[in-house]
Design an enzyme around this catalytic site. Structure first.
Site, short mmCIF file in Angstrom:
data_model
loop_
_atom_site.label_atom_id
_atom_site.label_comp_id
_atom_site.label_asym_id
_atom_site.label_seq_id
_atom_site.Cartn_x
_atom_site.Cartn_y
_atom_site.Cartn_z
N HIS A 46 0.84 -1.18 0.00
CA HIS A 46 0.00 0.00 0.00
C HIS A 46 0.88 1.25 0.00
CE1 HIS A 46 -3.92 -1.83 1.90
NE2 HIS A 46 -3.97 -1.81 0.57
N CYS B 290 -2.08 2.78 9.20
CA CYS B 290 -3.05 1.76 8.79
C CYS B 290 -4.22 1.67 9.77
CB CYS B 290 -2.38 0.40 8.69
SG CYS B 290 -1.20 0.21 7.35
#
Length: 297
Positions: A187, A283
């Site tokens: 990511h 996150c």
């Protein structure tokens, strides 16, 4: 893909960002049901059911306390069968009351979508759906430049470049693609972090050459904080930046010194239990505009 030349980041005095005029709002999710139940990234390999829920709860609480010191925190309830809901940054991307809901690449996480959809709608946000055919994983792969002039959008392991069109149309913003090439940094928010002083932390080796050139065309040399691998694999770029405060996993003394020299207050939170699933501070937190409808903390 943007066809406009990449302009330099706007120079803004750091004092503008400390304190922020309005405390930001962040979405978090209790790790009560967190576990490593499957392998969908390299960090999970060898860690299936290897995380301590008790230690994860302690670490999450420390992060919650740190984030609460600089932002309002709202909570979404964890749901059975969705152990990764704790990573709320992957729920979608929000700006100005509009949420582009994630369309997860892996079936293991697709069950989260209905739970996040319900929460966003109940909180008064407008929800935009991203087609399953063009996977998109929210704030994990899309980060606004601090001056709002562009949206940095990752593509590679989990998000397709084709999904960027919907983001561009949702906010009429210049979308700059960044291609992720190292599976460890699956990511964008694991290897790139726009910071509140107009600088950015990034791990160059996570990107292809063209993407590095795009980052370096936007951020002048004195605004670029290139990470060494030892900090990159600690997810140093997976940082929460609010005003002059940066909240992140434990990092090297050298990187901490560099950030403090720039005027940042660095809060390190041990997040080893979440690294086993491939996540750290950012996150676990999604940045939001203030909900239009009251939600429970």
């Amino acid at each position: 893909m943007s066809t406009q030349p990449i302009q330099r980041a706007t120079e803004v005095p750091f004092s503008r960002y400390e304190p922020e005029a309005v405390r930001p709002t962040c979405l978090m999710c209790s790790p009560r049901l967190y576990d490593v139940n499957y392998v969908i990234n390299p960090w999970m390999a060898g860690n299936v059911h290897g995380s301590s829920r008790a230690r994860a709860a302690e670490q999450w609480q420390c992060l919650y306390d740190a984030v609460s010191s600089v932002a309002e925190v709202v909570l979404v309830e964890p749901q059975p069968g969705s152990p990764d809901m704790v990573f709320t940054a992957n729920a979608g991307l929000e700006r100005n009351g509009i949420v582009a809901l994630s369309s997860f690449f892996h079936p293991e996480r697709q069950g989260e979508e209905r739970h996040f959809r319900r929460w966003f709608l109940q909180a008064g946000y407008t929800v935009i759906d991203i087609p399953r055919s063009t996977p998109f994983e929210g704030e994990g792969d899309a980060l606004f430049a601090i001056d709002g002039s562009r949206l940095w959008a990752g593509h590679g392991p989990r998000t397709t470049a084709a999904s960027h069109r919907a983001l561009r149309e949702a906010w009429r913003v210049d979308v700059t693609p960044l291609h992720l090439i190292d599976p460890r940094f699956y990511h964008l928010d694991t290897c790139f972090a726009p910071l509140a002083d107009g600088s950015a932390m990034y791990f160059p080796e996570a990107f292809d050459r063209v993407s590095v050139e795009r980052i370096e065309a936007f951020y002048q040399a004195d605004k670029r904080i290139a990470l060494a691998e030892e900090d990159a694999v600690r997810f140093a770029a997976n940082a929460i930046s609010v005003g002059s405060t940066i909240i992140l996993n434990e990092i090297s003394r050298e990187l901490k010194r560099r950030l403090e020299a720039r005027g940042f207050r660095v809060i390190e939170v041990q997040l080893g239990e979440f690294l086993k699933a491939g996540g750290a501070a950012k996150c676990l937190v999604m940045r939001l505009s203030k909900p239009r409808v009251g939600v429970r903390n």
